[in-house]
Design a protein around this motif. Structure first.
Motif, mmCIF file in Angstrom:
data_model
loop_
_atom_site.group_PDB
_atom_site.id
_atom_site.type_symbol
_atom_site.label_atom_id
_atom_site.label_comp_id
_atom_site.label_asym_id
_atom_site.label_seq_id
_atom_site.Cartn_x
_atom_site.Cartn_y
_atom_site.Cartn_z
ATOM 1 N N LEU A 189 0.875 -1.050 -0.088
ATOM 2 C CA LEU A 189 -0.148 -0.104 -0.102
ATOM 3 C C LEU A 189 0.799 1.237 0.237
ATOM 4 N N ALA A 195 -3.718 7.421 -3.257
ATOM 5 C CA ALA A 195 -3.315 6.007 -2.565
ATOM 6 C C ALA A 195 -3.493 4.864 -3.779
ATOM 7 N N LEU A 197 -2.252 0.665 -4.518
ATOM 8 C CA LEU A 197 -1.867 -0.901 -3.816
ATOM 9 C C LEU A 197 -1.666 -2.019 -4.653
ATOM 10 N N ILE A 306 -9.313 3.328 1.713
ATOM 11 C CA ILE A 306 -8.060 2.156 1.487
ATOM 12 C C ILE A 306 -8.558 0.968 2.358
ATOM 13 N N ILE A 310 -8.719 -2.786 0.128
ATOM 14 C CA ILE A 310 -8.053 -3.955 0.664
ATOM 15 C C ILE A 310 -8.871 -5.166 1.005
ATOM 16 N N VAL A 326 0.441 -6.059 5.149
ATOM 17 C CA VAL A 326 0.092 -5.035 4.461
ATOM 18 C C VAL A 326 1.295 -4.218 4.842
ATOM 19 N N VAL A 328 3.355 -0.690 4.122
ATOM 20 C CA VAL A 328 2.901 0.443 3.686
ATOM 21 C C VAL A 328 4.225 1.553 3.554
#
Length: 404
Positions: A189, A195, A197, A306, A310, A326, A328
């Protein structure tokens, strides 16, 4: 054979290459410079980040870029002049940084420049039926190459569009090559202005990877702080912490068309901006909210977008009780309230960690990924990027600018 071609061949044949990766994102905070030692290619890629810094933009540089950033109408003369000026400016930042690190320019094999995105317009965002996806990055690479005396690769997104993609996000490639795992499910992420991913189920093939923008990261929060608090961003989410989330405004923001689109998808500040916020406040009758309450709601908005994406992306895995790690990166990682709210909205199936746990600083990751793309241009095989859902042919990304 031209000497520059010969030098590229020699770089490609070396056991490892010194590549500088550059990234300047939509936050306009500065130029990330990552000096990487890269060996191998594809899934055999090994990266060691030798040095990293962010050269913060002074206000006069930010103001120059803002005049053309994410605007449908700009002064064409000004844009033309800014393109070369910014490339030369980036080049000088590299020269100064290498001198500070005590590294000679001629020891660097190539520079990988992302450039400065000023407009991103996939087909679902624009009104011109005769045109396809589009994107534009400035900071001309010929100027960087001449200023640094280092061959520079740039404009990576155009080939992606030419081959049928949307030009973003490009993390798909580097994330798969370097971060895919045979032991664990990974979701990478990145929380920048937008944002995005990358989903890497364990033992995945390239065709199993999904990389997508998902919506606002920091972009609306940063713009709101700059307008109403005269600071660049909400450090640690302190302003948002002092406010209260307004559910009506949050629901209105969550109704944004892009959020409901299927992944993979791409977007930018052209969509997620203060205009969207104003429209959401009008439709939810929340124009009366305090600035602190608006910031609290915007912070929750980013976290909710987010977490929902996910969960949607990895639901098949979590249903069979397999954990997902995850990792980041990006400036949003430093917003402690945002990260706390992301964690709170995810189930115990998810372990939220820093990308540093995989050996790459959260701040350096995107610059490193472009260094890896340049490495693929030198020593990889174009077939290694087959399989993306919107990609119908193998590609090699990056235009090459020689220093003279």
């Amino acid at each position: 054979m031209h000497n520059h071609i010969k030098r590229l061949v020699e770089s490609a044949e070396k056991e490892s290459r010194l590549i500088i990766g550059l990234m300047s994102g939509t936050s306009l905070d500065g130029l990330d410079i990552a000096l990487c030692d890269i060996r191998g290619c594809g899934t055999a890629t090994q990266v060691k980040v030798l040095q990293f810094t962010t050269c913060e933009y002074p206000e006069h540089v930010k103001e120059k870029v803002r005049q053309v950033f994410a605007k449908s109408l700009v002064d064409l003369e000004y844009l033309t002049l800014l393109n070369g000026w910014l490339g030369n400016y980036h080049g000088q930042l590299i020269v100064d940084t290498l001198a500070h690190w005590g590294i000679a320019n001629h020891d660097i094999d190539v520079i990988a420049s992302h450039g400065q995105t000023i407009y991103h317009c996939p087909v679902h965002q624009h009104k011109y039926s005769e045109f396809g996806n589009g994107t534009l990055q400035i900071a001309d690479a010929d100027h960087i190459a001449v200023a640094t005396h280092i061959t520079t690769l740039s404009d990576f997104r155009q080939k992606h569009i030419a081959a049928g993609g949307e030009g973003a996000p490009l993390a798909h490639y580097g994330d798969y090559y370097y971060f895919s795992s045979k032991k664990e499910h990974r979701l990478l992420l990145n929380i920048g202005g937008i944002a995005n991913l990358t989903w890497l189920p364990k033992n995945c093939a390239f065709s199993d990877v999904l990389c997508s923008d998902i919506g606002a990261g920091n972009t609306i929060m940063d713009a709101y702080m700059q307008r109403h608090f005269q600071v660049m961003y909400d450090q640690n989410g302190e302003v948002a912490k002092s406010g209260k989330v307004n559910q009506a405004l949050l629901d209105s923001l969550m109704a944004a068309t892009f959020i409901k689109r299927d992944m993979p998808k791409t977007t930018g500040p052209e969509v997620f901006n203060l205009v969207l916020l104003s429209q959401a406040q009008t439709s939810s009758n929340t124009d009366h909210l305090s600035h602190n309450d608006v910031m609290a709601t915007l912070n929750m908005f980013s976290a909710k977008v987010i977490a929902e994406h996910i969960t949607l992306l990895s639901s098949d895995v979590t249903q069979v009780n397999e954990p997902v790690n995850v990792y980041v990166s990006g400036g949003g990682y430093h917003n402690t309230l945002l990260m706390a709210q992301v964690r709170a909205q995810l189930s115990s199936d998810y372990n939220v960690l820093s990308s540093q746990a995989l050996g790459i600083s959260p701040d350096a990751k995107e610059a490193v990924l472009f260094a890896m793309l340049a490495n693929e241009t030198l020593v990889g095989e174009s077939t290694s990027v087959k399989g993306e859902s919107k990609q119908s042919q193998p590609i090699t990304m990056g235009k090459i600018s020689f220093p003279d």
